[in-house]
Design an enzyme around this catalytic site. Structure first.
Site, short mmCIF file in Angstrom:
data_model
loop_
_atom_site.label_atom_id
_atom_site.label_comp_id
_atom_site.label_asym_id
_atom_site.label_seq_id
_atom_site.Cartn_x
_atom_site.Cartn_y
_atom_site.Cartn_z
N CYS A 113 0.87 -1.25 0.06
CA CYS A 113 -0.03 0.12 0.03
C CYS A 113 0.86 1.07 0.07
O CYS A 113 0.24 2.34 -0.39
CB CYS A 113 -0.86 0.02 1.31
SG CYS A 113 -2.01 -1.54 1.34
N HIS A 246 -3.13 7.60 2.44
CA HIS A 246 -3.69 6.00 1.97
C HIS A 246 -5.24 5.67 2.32
O HIS A 246 -5.23 5.91 3.67
CB HIS A 246 -2.73 4.88 2.51
CG HIS A 246 -3.04 3.63 2.14
ND1 HIS A 246 -3.64 3.10 1.06
CD2 HIS A 246 -3.21 2.55 3.27
CE1 HIS A 246 -3.80 1.85 1.24
NE2 HIS A 246 -3.73 1.48 2.60
N ASN A 276 -10.03 -0.06 -0.08
CA ASN A 276 -8.53 -0.12 0.05
C ASN A 276 -7.84 -0.33 -1.45
O ASN A 276 -7.80 -1.82 -1.36
CB ASN A 276 -7.98 -0.83 1.18
CG ASN A 276 -6.52 -0.69 1.36
OD1 ASN A 276 -5.81 -0.04 0.25
ND2 ASN A 276 -6.00 -1.13 2.42
#
Length: 319
Positions: A113, A246, A276
């Site tokens: 990520c 994020h 996500n």
């Protein structure tokens, strides 16, 4: 002094949107349970014939169009992904082919990520130093293919998508600093413990996550790396116009902003409708806010992310 400066952004989401209501029909969960814990209402899932490089291609074309740059004018392509099309060649090389160009440097970065922030940092060094005049930086994922769709702890969290930026060398300040970290001793709290051996998958090729441990770790290191970026530039949280985090979990996003003393109206969030998207989440959020007019030239942006590894990082820039 020369800088690298973002001159174009682009993004792409697969056509199929999967809502929490639809997930209620598949697993033992509810829309209320998912939303109250994550802030997610829906996410996008790639079609069976869509690969990571396809998503990256759509986002890249939009970023290049905004920048007014032709693919053949690129000196560097960096793709951040955890879900490459194949073992090799790199997704960046496949993207280069699909863009119809050849010869420029092209490679992948794998930091889960945090991948886009890592890739942006690397490209910044190439461009600011003069080794490249223009660079394409992409975060792209088909994370849905790493999910056990019977595991409600993980399958509700992730989605597919791609985001891209074009960097150009400039005398005007752009990327001011980047800050990258990793701690491999924490790799057990978020991973996909599978490997290919002799053409077969060994281990479990699905996302495994200790949610509580990841949450605690993320809130701590994101606060630290954001403060590191601010200190490096003699700034405070109140000096930042937009936080581009994020998009992992609304609670993590809000906790980080609160620690920095930033009001919620200065946070760009897309987690509710995208979930996500791993390495794609930061550039997706950035492109959203650029295209809807929230982000204006001259504003200060703070980008941050945390991912499996564990990895984490931040980038502070002037738009």
């Amino acid at each position: 002094m020369a800088y690298s400066r973002i001159i174009g952004t682009g993004s792409y989401l697969p056509e199929k949107a999967l809502s929490n209501i639809e997930l209620e029909e598949r697993i033992d969960t509810t829309d209320e349970w998912i939303f109250s814990r994550t802030g997610i209402r829906s996410r996008h899932v790639a079609a069976d014939d869509e690969q990571t490089s396809d998503l990256a291609l759509h986002a890249s074309r939009r970023a290049l169009e905004m920048a007014g740059v032709k693919p053949e004018e690129l000196d560097l392509i960096v793709v951040a992904t955890t879900t490459p099309d194949m073992m090799f060649p790199s997704t960046a090389a496949l993207l280069q082919q699909k863009l119809g160009v050849r010869g420029c440097t092209a490679f992948d970065v794998q930091a889960v990520c945090t991948g886009f922030v890592y890739a942006l940092s690397i490209a910044d060094k190439f461009v600011a130093s003069g080794q490249a005049k223009r660079a394409l930086v992409v975060g792209a994922e088909v994370f849905s293919r790493l999910l056990d769709w019977s595991d409600r702890r993980t399958c509700v969290l992730f989605g597919d998508g791609a985001g891209a930026v074009v960097l150009e060398r400039s005398e005007t300040p752009g990327i001011l600093s980047t800050h990258l970290h990793a701690d491999g001793s924490q790799s057990h709290i978020l991973n996909v413990p599978g490997a290919i051996r002799n053409g077969e998958v060994h281990g479990r090729a699905f996302v495994h996550m200790d949610g509580s441990a990841v949450f605690k770790f993320a809130v701590k290191v994101l606060d630290e790396v954001c403060r590191e970026a601010l200190a490096a530039n003699n700034l405070k949280g109140s000096d930042i116009d937009w936080l581009i985090p994020h998009q992992a979990n609304i609670r993590i996003i809000q906790a980080t902003a609160e620690k920095l003393g930033m009001p919620r109206e200065r946070i760009v969030t897309t987690v509710d409708r995208q979930g996500n998207t791993s390495a794609a989440s930061v550039p997706l959020a950035l492109d959203t806010a650029v295209r809807d007019g929230r982000i204006q030239r001259g504003q200060r942006l703070l980008l941050e992310a945390v991912g499996g590894g564990m990895t984490w990082g931040a980038a502070l820039l002037i738009w």
